[in-house]
Write a protein that holds these residues in place. Structure first.
Motif, PDB file in Angstrom:
ATOM      1  N   UNK A  30      21.400 -15.620 -23.549  1.00  0.00           N
ATOM      2  CA  UNK A  30      20.498 -16.295 -24.459  1.00  0.00           C
ATOM      3  C   UNK A  30      19.560 -17.207 -23.674  1.00  0.00           C
ATOM      4  N   UNK A  31      18.269 -16.896 -23.703  1.00  0.00           N
ATOM      5  CA  UNK A  31      17.278 -17.718 -23.023  1.00  0.00           C
ATOM      6  C   UNK A  31      16.861 -18.866 -23.934  1.00  0.00           C
ATOM      7  N   UNK A  49       4.348 -23.093 -28.342  1.00  0.00           N
ATOM      8  CA  UNK A  49       5.715 -22.836 -28.832  1.00  0.00           C
ATOM      9  C   UNK A  49       6.129 -21.441 -28.385  1.00  0.00           C
ATOM     10  N   UNK A  50       7.112 -21.390 -27.482  1.00  0.00           N
ATOM     11  CA  UNK A  50       7.565 -20.099 -26.942  1.00  0.00           C
ATOM     12  C   UNK A  50       8.989 -19.821 -27.404  1.00  0.00           C
ATOM     13  N   UNK A  51       9.198 -18.686 -28.044  1.00  0.00           N
ATOM     14  CA  UNK A  51      10.527 -18.295 -28.496  1.00  0.00           C
ATOM     15  C   UNK A  51      10.935 -16.997 -27.809  1.00  0.00           C
ATOM     16  N   UNK A  52      12.188 -16.905 -27.355  1.00  0.00           N
ATOM     17  CA  UNK A  52      12.634 -15.699 -26.650  1.00  0.00           C
ATOM     18  C   UNK A  52      12.792 -14.505 -27.589  1.00  0.00           C
ATOM     19  N   UNK A  53      12.697 -13.321 -27.006  1.00  0.00           N
ATOM     20  CA  UNK A  53      12.928 -12.074 -27.735  1.00  0.00           C
ATOM     21  C   UNK A  53      14.337 -11.585 -27.418  1.00  0.00           C
ATOM     22  N   UNK A  58      12.260 -11.381 -32.465  1.00  0.00           N
ATOM     23  CA  UNK A  58      11.984 -12.785 -32.190  1.00  0.00           C
ATOM     24  C   UNK A  58      13.148 -13.657 -32.633  1.00  0.00           C
ATOM     25  N   UNK A  59      13.441 -14.685 -31.853  1.00  0.00           N
ATOM     26  CA  UNK A  59      14.483 -15.625 -32.234  1.00  0.00           C
ATOM     27  C   UNK A  59      14.143 -16.234 -33.593  1.00  0.00           C
ATOM     28  N   UNK A  80       4.783 -11.509 -24.885  1.00  0.00           N
ATOM     29  CA  UNK A  80       5.202 -11.335 -23.503  1.00  0.00           C
ATOM     30  C   UNK A  80       6.430 -10.427 -23.490  1.00  0.00           C
ATOM     31  N   UNK A  81       6.792  -9.865 -22.338  1.00  0.00           N
ATOM     32  CA  UNK A  81       7.945  -8.957 -22.294  1.00  0.00           C
ATOM     33  C   UNK A  81       9.243  -9.560 -22.824  1.00  0.00           C
ATOM     34  N   UNK A  82       9.422 -10.884 -22.613  1.00  0.00           N
ATOM     35  CA  UNK A  82      10.687 -11.498 -23.004  1.00  0.00           C
ATOM     36  C   UNK A  82      10.541 -12.615 -24.026  1.00  0.00           C
ATOM     37  N   UNK A  83       9.326 -12.851 -24.524  1.00  0.00           N
ATOM     38  CA  UNK A  83       9.139 -13.959 -25.454  1.00  0.00           C
ATOM     39  C   UNK A  83       7.842 -13.807 -26.234  1.00  0.00           C
TER      40      UNK A  83
END
Length: 337
Positions: A30-31, A49-53, A58-59, A80-83
């Motif tokens: 979990x990022x 505001x950045x939320x991880x995938x 999406x979180x 983005x690839x991870x968020x």
């Protein structure tokens, strides 16, 4: 009495805890989310505001700003690839966010933290780590001097104590150590090695993709389990003769895994040196807490009496269990590439 003879009796209970936890959460899966607020003018702020995938989703956490705030620009999203990154410009009614509360709706239903960074025009910077148990942050008028230290020390402690693969590796090192002196040298070598690669990777001198590193970490635990069995059978090896050398070599690899926890936060370049220092301190504190807990349990085991056969069978069972869990992690992580 040697550590090697005591730990098998102790490990049966500890390993059951690891087994239950590992089934629910794999290490470092979990990022954290990230909120950055930069003051642009007397009453204007840029909000990122950045939320991880997670598995392409999406979180499920929503940002709730104070009622006194209004959007000057429509929130724009960038994948983005991870968020997922959301950017907007806001305006406050009284010209300040000091004393206002920002909430993270839905965070309490996750196991994800949120790093909040607020940068004011006068140069004041506040950095806070928000946990699901308290899903909000009150913006401070002036940051405390120890805010950054406390935030990243706690992040380091959380990272190591919930990094079950790293803890399992440390526990395996304790299986190999045949004396307190050997344990001290081995753990010190592991600490020195992962501190080196943690620093190099965080500062950008070394870059290795996260998934291969995590798979290699699992494989390092598997190799260590095989070495424990060889030692039990009386076979000589470099691990038995120089455990500190093996701990140092694998520690370089584990340091790359620790570095991922900071790189995932996408910190501004100016924040990285202090974040690195205090995060590393937190990792070491967490590691020492774990070792101290194991040693404390060893002291309790010494007060109890067990049949001799229990220690012999427990050692073998625990070692094969370490190997089985690390093999599962390795296959799982390779399959996720």
């Amino acid at each position: 009495m040697s550590i090697l003879r005591i730990l098998p009796k102790l490990f049966v209970g500890i390993f059951a805890v690891f087994l239950g936890l590992a089934g629910a959460v794999t290490a470092h899966e979990i990022r954290p989310a990230y909120l950055q607020i930069d003051e642009m003018a007397a009453n204007r702020f840029k909000v990122v505001w950045r939320t991880p995938m997670l598995s392409g989703m999406r979180l499920p956490v929503a940002l709730r700003l104070p009622d006194s705030v209004r959007n000057l620009t429509t929130p724009t999203e960038r994948d983005l690839p991870d968020s997922l990154v959301e950017t907007r410009v806001i305006e406050t009614a009284d010209g300040s966010l000091a004393g206002e509360r920002v909430e993270f709706v839905g965070l309490q239903a996750t196991i994800t933290d949120v790093l909040v960074r607020v940068h004011m025009l006068d140069g004041a910077v506040t950095t806070t780590m928000i946990h699901p148990s308290q899903p909000w942050v009150d913006v401070a008028s002036r940051p405390g001097r120890l805010d950054v230290a406390k935030t990243f020390i706690m992040h380091g402690i959380d990272h190591i104590l919930f990094g079950y693969d790293h803890l399992l590796f440390v526990l395996a090192l304790m299986f190999i150590a045949r004396s307190w002196r050997a344990l001290l040298l081995t753990v010190t070598a592991f600490t020195a090695a992962h501190s080196i690669t943690l620093t190099l990777a965080t500062l950008g001198f070394v870059h290795v993709p996260g998934p291969p590193v995590e798979a290699a970490i699992a494989f390092s635990i598997l190799l260590l389990a095989c070495e424990i069995i060889r030692i039990q059978k009386g076979q000589t090896s470099l691990t038995a003769q120089r455990p500190w050398m093996v701990a140092f070599a694998f520690g370089l690899l584990h340091g790359l895994g620790f570095a991922g926890a900071l790189s995932e936060l996408a910190l501004p370049a100016g924040d990285i040196p202090l974040a690195l220092l205090f995060f590393n301190v937190g990792v070491e504190i967490g590691q020492l807490m774990f070792i101290a807990a194991v040693i404390g349990l060893i002291a309790l085991v010494r007060l109890a009496r067990y049949p001799a056969w229990l220690g012999r069978h427990a050692f073998t069972t625990a070692t094969y269990a370490i190997g089985a869990m690390s093999a599962f992690w390795f296959v799982e992580r390779v399959a996720a590439f």
